[in-house]
Design a protein around this motif. Structure first.
Motif, short mmCIF file in Angstrom:
data_model
loop_
_atom_site.label_atom_id
_atom_site.label_comp_id
_atom_site.label_asym_id
_atom_site.label_seq_id
_atom_site.Cartn_x
_atom_site.Cartn_y
_atom_site.Cartn_z
N GLY A 63 0.81 -1.21 0.00
CA GLY A 63 0.00 0.00 0.00
C GLY A 63 0.85 1.26 0.00
O GLY A 63 2.08 1.20 -0.07
N SER A 66 3.49 1.48 2.95
CA SER A 66 4.00 0.17 3.34
C SER A 66 5.47 0.20 3.77
O SER A 66 6.35 0.63 3.02
CB SER A 66 3.84 -0.80 2.16
OG SER A 66 4.56 -1.99 2.37
N ARG A 88 -1.29 -0.73 -4.38
CA ARG A 88 -2.76 -0.70 -4.28
C ARG A 88 -3.27 0.74 -4.36
O ARG A 88 -2.92 1.58 -3.54
CB ARG A 88 -3.18 -1.33 -2.95
CG ARG A 88 -4.68 -1.38 -2.72
CD ARG A 88 -5.03 -2.04 -1.39
NE ARG A 88 -4.52 -1.27 -0.25
CZ ARG A 88 -3.55 -1.68 0.55
NH1 ARG A 88 -2.95 -2.85 0.34
NH2 ARG A 88 -3.15 -0.93 1.56
N GLY A 89 -4.09 1.03 -5.40
CA GLY A 89 -4.69 2.36 -5.53
C GLY A 89 -4.22 3.10 -6.77
O GLY A 89 -3.13 3.70 -6.76
N GLU A 90 -5.02 3.10 -7.82
CA GLU A 90 -4.66 3.81 -9.06
C GLU A 90 -4.53 5.31 -8.85
O GLU A 90 -3.78 5.98 -9.56
CB GLU A 90 -5.72 3.54 -10.13
CG GLU A 90 -5.73 2.12 -10.66
CD GLU A 90 -6.87 1.88 -11.63
OE1 GLU A 90 -6.58 1.44 -12.76
OE2 GLU A 90 -8.03 2.16 -11.27
N SER A 116 -5.93 -0.97 -9.45
CA SER A 116 -7.14 -0.72 -8.67
C SER A 116 -7.22 -1.70 -7.50
O SER A 116 -6.59 -2.76 -7.50
CB SER A 116 -8.38 -0.87 -9.54
OG SER A 116 -8.57 -2.24 -9.89
N ARG A 117 -8.02 -1.34 -6.52
CA ARG A 117 -8.20 -2.20 -5.36
C ARG A 117 -8.87 -3.52 -5.73
O ARG A 117 -8.61 -4.56 -5.11
CB ARG A 117 -8.99 -1.45 -4.28
CG ARG A 117 -8.13 -0.43 -3.54
CD ARG A 117 -8.94 0.59 -2.78
NE ARG A 117 -8.08 1.42 -1.94
CZ ARG A 117 -7.30 2.40 -2.41
NH1 ARG A 117 -7.28 2.66 -3.71
NH2 ARG A 117 -6.55 3.11 -1.59
N ASP A 118 -9.73 -3.50 -6.73
CA ASP A 118 -10.38 -4.74 -7.18
C ASP A 118 -9.36 -5.70 -7.77
O ASP A 118 -9.36 -6.91 -7.45
CB ASP A 118 -11.46 -4.43 -8.23
CG ASP A 118 -12.70 -3.80 -7.60
OD1 ASP A 118 -12.91 -3.97 -6.39
OD2 ASP A 118 -13.45 -3.11 -8.32
N TYR A 120 -6.20 -5.63 -7.18
CA TYR A 120 -5.24 -5.95 -6.12
C TYR A 120 -5.68 -7.16 -5.31
O TYR A 120 -4.85 -7.96 -4.87
CB TYR A 120 -5.06 -4.74 -5.20
CG TYR A 120 -3.85 -4.82 -4.29
CD1 TYR A 120 -2.60 -4.38 -4.74
CD2 TYR A 120 -3.95 -5.33 -3.00
CE1 TYR A 120 -1.49 -4.45 -3.92
CE2 TYR A 120 -2.84 -5.40 -2.17
CZ TYR A 120 -1.61 -4.95 -2.64
OH TYR A 120 -0.51 -5.03 -1.83
N ARG A 121 -6.97 -7.32 -5.14
CA ARG A 121 -7.47 -8.47 -4.38
C ARG A 121 -7.09 -9.80 -5.04
O ARG A 121 -6.97 -10.82 -4.38
CB ARG A 121 -8.99 -8.38 -4.22
CG ARG A 121 -9.45 -7.21 -3.36
CD ARG A 121 -10.95 -7.28 -3.09
NE ARG A 121 -11.41 -6.09 -2.42
CZ ARG A 121 -11.98 -5.05 -3.03
NH1 ARG A 121 -12.18 -5.09 -4.35
NH2 ARG A 121 -12.37 -3.99 -2.34
N LYS A 123 -4.28 -10.23 -6.84
CA LYS A 123 -2.90 -10.01 -7.28
C LYS A 123 -2.06 -11.28 -7.33
O LYS A 123 -1.05 -11.34 -8.04
CB LYS A 123 -2.21 -9.00 -6.37
CG LYS A 123 -2.08 -9.44 -4.92
CD LYS A 123 -1.51 -8.33 -4.06
CE LYS A 123 -1.39 -8.75 -2.59
NZ LYS A 123 -2.72 -9.09 -2.00
N GLU A 144 3.28 -9.79 -0.54
CA GLU A 144 2.92 -8.61 0.24
C GLU A 144 3.26 -8.87 1.71
O GLU A 144 2.92 -9.90 2.27
CB GLU A 144 1.43 -8.31 0.11
CG GLU A 144 0.99 -7.09 0.90
CD GLU A 144 -0.50 -6.82 0.77
OE1 GLU A 144 -0.92 -5.66 0.94
OE2 GLU A 144 -1.25 -7.77 0.47
#
Length: 304
Positions: A63, A66, A88-90, A116-118, A120-121, A123, A144
């Motif tokens: 993130g 991190s 995580r996060g465009e 995007s967070r979607d 990333y889930r 990944k 991660e």
């Protein structure tokens, strides 16, 4: 290619409210300025494996603030690896310079891929990892948070023979790698207590995959609402702790763990005469980012 360990001694913490309890803090945060605490432990054998296997690139996930991203970036710069951070996060793509962690990682040479967070889930899916290989070529994958079997091997070196007389070993818990290593190298006479920084009961199952002992449990009452969530009480505790002991705690992991340990001692949850060892897992670099968020909310800042 590995740092010489120094200054990671056990420091006694005075407890005026509980004179019948002994508390020490293992200063793993003193190992190195940028690859400190459990990040050094987790990366040690992964870096050796990457080098021995002929990889020139490291790829990992994280993130915006991190500790793991910062540590991998610096390790790559230090030991001659190119580094890729899948973030995580465009929306962060245009905010690198405003983010102290990402700015530091970029200065160390890390290349970013913002998703995007979607996405990333998912990944770790084979399909997504294959797209990364097509984009970046061959790389050594570090999960991660850094937790894998080699990371746990490194964390098994945190406790030494001189720590065998402690009754309790306490650690913050993120992805479960550090506490898994602590459990594996603990004595059966010791109780290992983990203080999760995240909500959820999934950690117990994750940790159980890496350990065979049963001398451990998770204390799930001190996550303060979830990952990177804090309040004025935790900030006050961290600031007071620094004034009284001249030790900086981070707000995401070790600060929560020490708050929990203090609270349990005050509630007489430890038997009289208990000798407790708490592990400082580092993470100090994240304070500047946390203070930015606190300032936006007009809340007290963590003193550094």
């Amino acid at each position: 290619m590995i740092f010489n360990l120094k200054d990671n001694e056990n420091i006694p913490i005075k407890l005026p409210f509980a004179t019948d309890i002994t508390l020490f803090l293992k200063r793993e945060d003193k190992i190195h300025s940028f690859i400190s605490g459990n990040k050094y432990r987790k990366l040690k054998y992964n870096l050796l494996e990457a080098k021995q296997s002929g990889f020139t690139k490291l790829l990992t996930f994280g993130g915006a603030y991190s500790n793991h991203i910062a540590a991998v970036a610096f390790a790559g710069k230090t030991f001659g690896f190119k580094t890729i951070g899948v973030i995580r996060g465009e929306e962060l793509v245009d905010k690198i310079t405003q983010n102290p962690t990402l700015r530091f990682a970029q200065e160390c040479g890390m290349e970013f891929k913002f998703i995007s967070r979607d996405i990333y889930r998912d990944k770790t899916s084979t399909e997504f990892l294959n797209t990364l290989k097509n984009e970046f070529g061959a790389f050594y994958l570090i999960p991660e948070g850094g937790t894998n079997t080699l990371a746990i091997k490194g964390c098994e070196e945190i406790l030494t023979e001189s720590d065998k007389d402690f009754d309790y070993v306490c650690s913050s818990v993120g992805t479960g790698g550090t506490i898994s290593g602590l459990i594996n190298c603990s004595k059966l006479s010791q109780q290992v207590l983990g203080f999760p920084a995240l909500k959820g009961s999934f950690l117990h199952e994750d940790i159980s995959k890496f350990v065979s002992k049963s001398n451990w449990k998770l204390i799930e009452d001190y996550h303060f609402g979830g990952y990177a969530k804090i309040n004025v009480h935790l900030v006050a505790f961290i600031n007071t702790f620094k004034k009284q002991h001249n030790i900086q705690l981070d707000p995401v992991y070790t600060g929560k763990m020490m708050y929990g340990v203090f609270n349990l001692i005050k509630k007489n949850k430890f038997p009289k005469g208990s000798k407790i060892l708490a592990i400082h897992t580092g993470g100090i670099q994240g304070i500047s980012g946390m203070n930015k968020m606190l300032k936006k909310k007009n809340l007290p800042l963590i003193e550094i």
